[in-house]
Design an enzyme around this catalytic site. Structure first.
Site, PDB file in Angstrom:
ATOM      1  N   GLU A 268       0.804  -1.187   0.109  1.00 57.90           N
ATOM      2  CA  GLU A 268       0.192  -0.005  -0.011  1.00 57.90           C
ATOM      3  C   GLU A 268       0.948   1.273   0.029  1.00 57.90           C
ATOM      4  O   GLU A 268       0.516   2.114   0.905  1.00 57.90           O
ATOM      5  CB  GLU A 268      -1.130  -0.090   1.205  1.00 57.90           C
ATOM      6  CG  GLU A 268      -1.787  -1.086   1.284  1.00 57.90           C
ATOM      7  CD  GLU A 268      -2.802  -0.958   2.384  1.00 57.90           C
ATOM      8  OE1 GLU A 268      -4.198  -1.110   2.038  1.00 57.90           O
ATOM      9  OE2 GLU A 268      -2.830  -0.805   3.560  1.00 57.90           O
ATOM     10  N   ASP A 341      -8.448  -9.248   3.496  1.00 55.57           N
ATOM     11  CA  ASP A 341      -8.109  -8.179   4.661  1.00 55.57           C
ATOM     12  C   ASP A 341      -9.053  -8.162   5.639  1.00 55.57           C
ATOM     13  O   ASP A 341     -10.234  -7.235   5.550  1.00 55.57           O
ATOM     14  CB  ASP A 341      -8.097  -6.890   3.842  1.00 55.57           C
ATOM     15  CG  ASP A 341      -7.669  -5.753   4.536  1.00 55.57           C
ATOM     16  OD1 ASP A 341      -7.116  -6.039   5.675  1.00 55.57           O
ATOM     17  OD2 ASP A 341      -7.716  -4.780   4.290  1.00 55.57           O
ATOM     18  N   GLU A 369     -12.868  -2.724  11.619  1.00 59.12           N
ATOM     19  CA  GLU A 369     -12.786  -1.775  10.276  1.00 59.12           C
ATOM     20  C   GLU A 369     -13.871  -2.461   9.385  1.00 59.12           C
ATOM     21  O   GLU A 369     -14.338  -1.631   8.801  1.00 59.12           O
ATOM     22  CB  GLU A 369     -11.505  -2.080   9.600  1.00 59.12           C
ATOM     23  CG  GLU A 369     -11.328  -1.348   8.283  1.00 59.12           C
ATOM     24  CD  GLU A 369      -9.866  -1.513   7.781  1.00 59.12           C
ATOM     25  OE1 GLU A 369      -9.069  -2.005   8.536  1.00 59.12           O
ATOM     26  OE2 GLU A 369      -9.851  -1.066   6.684  1.00 59.12           O
TER      27      GLU A 369
HETATM   28  C1  LIG Z   1      -2.620   0.249   8.429  1.00 59.47           C
HETATM   29  O1  LIG Z   1      -3.179   0.275   7.067  1.00 59.47           O
HETATM   30  C2  LIG Z   1      -4.395  -0.608   6.858  1.00 59.47           C
HETATM   31  C3  LIG Z   1      -5.333  -0.022   6.154  1.00 59.47           C
HETATM   32  O2  LIG Z   1      -5.980   1.138   6.864  1.00 59.47           O
HETATM   33  C4  LIG Z   1      -6.425  -1.087   6.030  1.00 59.47           C
HETATM   34  O3  LIG Z   1      -7.647  -0.507   5.335  1.00 59.47           O
HETATM   35  C5  LIG Z   1      -6.317  -2.335   5.585  1.00 59.47           C
HETATM   36  O4  LIG Z   1      -7.166  -3.258   6.304  1.00 59.47           O
HETATM   37  O5  LIG Z   1      -5.007  -2.809   6.068  1.00 59.47           O
HETATM   38  C6  LIG Z   1      -3.765  -1.826   6.096  1.00 59.47           C
HETATM   39  C7  LIG Z   1      -2.917  -2.691   6.805  1.00 59.47           C
HETATM   40  O6  LIG Z   1      -3.119  -3.465   7.528  1.00 59.47           O
HETATM   41  O7  LIG Z   1      -1.523  -2.470   6.593  1.00 59.47           O
END
Ligand SMILES: CO[C@H]1[C@H](O)[C@@H](O)[C@H](O)O[C@@H]1C(=O)O
Length: 677
Positions: A268, A341, A369
């Site tokens: 990311e 995720d 989340e």
């Molecule tokens: C900290 O960043 C997060 C991000 O906000 C989230 O949307 C995603 O789940 O994973 C990323 C991760 O786990 O690195």
């Protein structure tokens, strides 16, 4: 006259001030009366840890004499302890003092849950050595994916001013056995390693130490360049290696028991070794070498995904399996429970068990989340257990993720487990009173992954609310079914990531971020079309099934043997496909969404009956959150069914409650609560 009125208002408020229950004490609620006198505690020494143990007994323990003693023969229990009771006294022995403190919390828990204390004879040893809470807290006080207010860490006040909550936080963690905390976000600011910040970190480490807690930091891979002014952060550059060694020396001078680093690299948009053509192993090993002299560890995350035409769910495995055996002994790979995720339900991550010569740990997400933030009541122990109990078949039947990560199956150099915290400044710490149970559950499972969800819920309710059966049983039922309920009204049958982009709160199955990365679009994940819905991960699709050990690759890969709760995760299923209960897929989807909604309504009914058993404040707080959850469940159901109906072209079964929204109206809802997908 005016003053008189103010006075009256003040006096009228006193009962409110006394009786209002804010939830700030978490599960640490004890009788108001004092505990045993100091002379009924037998112990040697006066270390800070022992002092805390004694203080807890003096304040809260109502029973017989307690003897606390460290014993050499108990060294193999690691942080564990033994408890033996007679009518006259309870003896807690441990190899280390922290074991004694854990033992004290153990008997206090037994007292709170009204267990029989007369014939105790038990030995406790933690499932994992390193039991970690990861905070995604930023240096500006905000929290990534935090839903309980701002960060507990007041960087601007530290090191001079100390919030009382630091110690309360440490105490809560110690009471469930959590012994490691990563203070800052994995999307880490290089400034975290600046000298002034390290001095602040030291203060927190000093407060946490007597509670057996070590501090760790997330580090930004580019720190040598950004902070140190070096030309690059290439892990093979001698100057870069030297920079990390010196940084480690600086940290350990301040914090001699510093735990180590957590790293998110090349994921990311975060920098990492691949920026210099190096591997994850090169990057991790460089840091591991710097930490080695001090016994520090590197937790290197496997949550990597870069723009690619291939299935996102395959990436962690593809990147890490070739590196197996290349990592130093003090590196452990931190793997999210699922390959995408933290979804309400995912297949487990196929990387578990696939690394044979490298230590692996699970990363869970306590902060919700993808589960309704701090608005929805979702008890996560069943989700954690589902992952830990998953059989990977890596070494034949019975190769569960629990056994792979706790050292049973493969003597791991480090055993660890972690979860992203849901804690913030809110008075009740976690936003929703019931979200406290998820912090609690993670700690309890990190200590003993054999505990059942039922047992954890039972303890937690008794400690946090009451042991009155009229409350305990119905509320336990809510908790134990709540995760499945959320899956049902959000993403049943293996659907995943059909959230609105950015904030991940509500539904946006129509989301198609044209121009952006395809794997950021909900339509990428559900693949709905006129024929059916679901992601084909079999041989004729992305073939992610091939990453699982036999027989799972076959079981998942065959539509008739694939578990139905994951069917749309692995298959593109025709709308009229006949499910095991005889319904068509379309009807099944409709009824499942509907049952999720109905169950939240049932939770409301049950909760309203609970009013007599608990304080008004917490009753009302939970009641109003359940209202939100109930409305959100309908929102999810309407959005998903009306949208999928545009493909299935079939009626919503007539015995199901009709949608109350228009699809067009739902499409317009766009909360602006986040930054990326
Ligand atoms: C900290 O960043 C997060 C991000 O906000 C989230 O949307 C995603 O789940 O994973 C990323 C991760 O786990 O690195």
């Amino acid at each position: 006259m005016r003053y008189l009125r103010l006075y009256t208002v003040f006096f009228l408020m006193i009962p409110l001030l006394i009786f209002a229950e804010d939830g700030s004490q978490l599960w640490l609620r004890f009788p108001a009366k004092n505990g045993i006198p100091a002379d009924k505690i037998i112990s040697k020494g006066s270390s800070p840890t022992l002092t805390i143990a004694r203080k807890e007994l003096i304040s809260h323990w109502q029973g017989q004499t307690v003897e606390l003693r460290t014993e050499n023969k108990d060294k193999n229990l690691k942080d564990g302890y033994r408890i033996i009771s007679t009518p006259e006294k309870i003896v807690i022995s441990a190899g280390k003092e922290i074991g004694l403190l854990y033992g004290v919390y153990h008997i206090l828990r037994l007292q709170q849950t009204k267990a029989d204390l007369s014939h105790l004879n038990s030995t406790e040893k933690p499932s994992y050595d390193v039991r970690v809470l990861d905070h995604w807290d930023n240096l500006d006080g905000s929290i990534e994916r935090g839903y309980a207010g701002r960060s507990l860490w007041k960087w601007e006040d530290l090191p001079g001013k100390i919030s009382p909550r630091y110690e309360e936080y440490a105490r809560a963690n110690a009471s469930v056995g959590i012994n490691s905390v990563v203070l800052n976000n994995v999307n880490a600011s290089p400034n975290m390693l600046r000298e002034d910040y390290l001095k602040k970190v030291k203060v927190l480490a000093d407060i946490f130490r007597p509670y057996g807690i070590k501090v760790y930091l997330s580090v930004n891979f580019s720190s040598p360049k950004v902070l140190g002014g070096l030309q690059n952060s290439d892990p093979l550059n001698k100057d870069v290696q030297k920079w990390w060694k010196e940084k480690a020396a600086e940290i350990y001078k301040l914090i001699p028991d510093f735990g180590g680093f957590l790293v998110k690299a090349n994921s990311e948009g975060q920098p990492g070794p691949q920026d210099y053509g190096r591997t994850h192993a090169d990057g991790a090993n460089m840091m591991a070498d710097a930490l080695k002299p001090y016994h520090g560890i590197v937790m290197w995350r496997a949550f990597v995904y870069s723009p690619s035409k291939d299935d996102r769910a395959k990436q962690a495995y593809l990147e890490f399996v070739p590196l197996d055996g290349k990592f130093r002994d003090n590196v452990i790979i931190q793997i999210k429970n699922g390959p995408v995720d933290f979804q309400p339900r995912e297949a487990f991550n196929p990387l578990f068990g696939a690394l044979r010569k490298t230590s692996e740990m699970v990363e869970f997400q306590i902060t919700q989340e993808y589960l309704g933030f701090s608005n929805h009541l979702v008890f996560l122990a069943p989700l954690f257990k589902e992952t830990l109990d998953s059989d990977t078949y890596s070494d034949g039947q019975g190769s569960t993720i629990a056994k792979i990560t706790d050292g049973t199956l493969r003597p791991a150099k480090i055993t660890a487990i972690s979860a992203v915290a849901n804690i913030g400044e809110d008075i009740n710490w976690t936003g929703h009173h019931f979200a406290q149970a998820n912090w609690y559950a993670f700690g309890r499972l990190a200590w003993n992954h054999q505990l059942s969800s039922e047992q954890i819920a039972d303890e937690w309710i008794k400690m946090t609310f009451t042991d009155d059966q009229n409350f305990l049983n119905p509320v336990k039922e809510i908790m134990l079914s709540s995760r499945e309920t959320a899956v049902d009204y959000m993403m049943p049958l293996g659907l995943h990531h059909i959230f609105a982009g950015g904030h991940h709160y509500g539904p946006e199955p129509w989301g198609d971020y044209k121009g952006g990365r395809p794997d950021w679009s909900p339509v990428y994940y559900h693949q709905a079309d006129a024929q059916g819905v679901g992601f084909n991960r079999t041989k004729t699709g992305s073939n992610a099934v091939s990453q699982y050990f036999p027989p799972l690759n076959k079981i998942y890969g065959n539509i008739s043997t694939c578990p139905e709760n994951l069917i749309l995760w692995f298959h593109h299923v025709p709308w009229d496909y006949t499910m095991k209960d005889g319904k068509s897929l379309w009807d099944e989807l409709c009824y499942t969404y509907d049952s999720g909604v109905k169950r939240v309504r049932d939770y409301q009914k049950t909760w309203d009956r609970m009013e007599p058993y608990i304080d008004e404040q917490r009753f009302a707080d939970v009641q109003s959150k359940l209202r939100i959850q109930s409305r959100d469940a309908v929102w999810w159901k309407d959005a998903c069914l009306l949208y999928f109906q545009t493909f299935s072209k079939k009626p919503i079964p007539y015995d199901i409650e009709r949608p109350v929204h228009e699809l067009e109206e739902l499409r317009k809802i766009k909360l602006n609560m986040g930054h990326h997908n």
